[in-house]
Design an enzyme around this catalytic site. Sequence first.
Site, PDB file in Angstrom:
ATOM      1  N   CYS A  27      63.946  30.877  58.178  1.00 19.17           N
ATOM      2  CA  CYS A  27      64.151  31.886  57.134  1.00 19.17           C
ATOM      3  C   CYS A  27      64.342  33.281  57.813  1.00 19.17           C
ATOM      4  CB  CYS A  27      63.084  31.743  56.060  1.00 19.17           C
ATOM      5  SG  CYS A  27      63.186  33.221  54.850  1.00 19.17           S
ATOM      6  N   HIS A  71      62.077  38.349  61.024  1.00 17.18           N
ATOM      7  CA  HIS A  71      61.298  39.691  60.947  1.00 17.18           C
ATOM      8  C   HIS A  71      60.193  39.773  61.719  1.00 17.18           C
ATOM      9  CE1 HIS A  71      64.031  41.262  57.794  1.00 17.18           C
ATOM     10  NE2 HIS A  71      63.164  41.100  56.685  1.00 17.18           N
ATOM     11  N   CYS A  93      60.779  27.877  50.382  1.00 24.19           N
ATOM     12  CA  CYS A  93      60.904  29.104  50.159  1.00 24.19           C
ATOM     13  C   CYS A  93      62.293  29.555  49.724  1.00 24.19           C
ATOM     14  CB  CYS A  93      60.876  29.593  51.744  1.00 24.19           C
ATOM     15  SG  CYS A  93      61.382  31.669  51.759  1.00 24.19           S
TER      16      CYS A  93
HETATM   17 ZN   LIG Z   1      61.437  32.394  53.744  1.00 20.92          ZN
END
Ligand SMILES: [Zn+2]
Length: 363
Positions: free
Chosen positions: A39, A44, A164
């Site tokens: 994801c 990040h 998610c």
């Molecule tokens: Zn995620």
Amino acid sequence: MRAAVLTAPHAPLVIDDVETAATLRPNEVRVRTAAVGLCHSDLHVIDGLVARPMPVVLGHEASGTVAEVGSGVTDVSVGDHVVACFVVYCGQCRMCRAGRPAMCQDRTATMRGVDDEPRLSLGGREVHQWTNIAGFAEELVLHRNAVTVIDERMPLDLAAMLGCAVATGVGSAQTVARVAPGDHVVVIGCGGVGLNVSQGAALAGAATVIAVDRSDEKLALARERFGATHAVNTASDPDAVARILELTDGGADHSFEAVGLPGLVGLALDVTARGGSVWAVGVFGDAAEVTIPAAHLHAGKGVHGVRAGSLVPARDLPALVASYLDGRLELEALVGRRLPLERINEGVADLHAGTGARTLVVF
Ligand SMILES: [Zn+2]
Ligand SMILES: [Zn+2]
């Protein structure tokens, strides 16, 4: 067990033999991982935009089979198929008591204490579990509230994405924004989350779902498989805003930012009608700040943060499974490719390149 470990920002993930705690606490479960999705919020951390203690095992949408349960776990059994989801809730705080586990105020209650034996370690040193999951691993040691038991007819690899991408996307459209029949909807960003916002809005009966992205490939996916009625490419269309305003008869009722870039919140406001709502679904970097022209507020527009699609795992994840088994929820088309754990860095490269939809690591 083998796990992909991040030791520093920008470093490649390293496959190492990570030890899991030999003894479960009463409220814990051990899960043999079936699949885990990559994801953008994992990226990040890899890119240093979100600072976390290292070394760490990333991965926060996983699925698997329960291998062992702690002495206090009565409602999960060995052999159960589960989705592991980053909405790990204490069950006791004000938000949990109000039925809002995604807003849980006491995440430490679902972790081991600082003086306890860690759930994961490498050479005697603690390895952190990102989001209390650490899904890039063959085995998961989790708080019981990190898992939701699902119907065994559900393909386990596809189930990973429910935790998610699907939960956040569909939940943002249906539970948070409450998209209604006839609404005009704009979805900015057609990654795993954005495609599911589009799908959720279409399932809720939106009249218009405009997918917005910089990739024709992703826009085609949104239109062909995820319910978008129109596609606008902001990279190639200099009149993108005007075109969206025309398609929505003056602006959207709901615009979703599903990337995590502050400037796109501004774009979302520009394409939203008076009185409409902007929903910030994407995960922003720690240092990101959103600045908006105040005139949008006088136009009655609202900007709202979204957390995990306000997911209630025990309620929503089985419902998503049922939607898939009924043929209403698209999941196969979300998968870009499937990789073994050893090749996980290729999946990280996929995230950097922004190609395809979801890369799954399968075990
Ligand atoms: Zn995620
Ligand atoms: Zn709580």
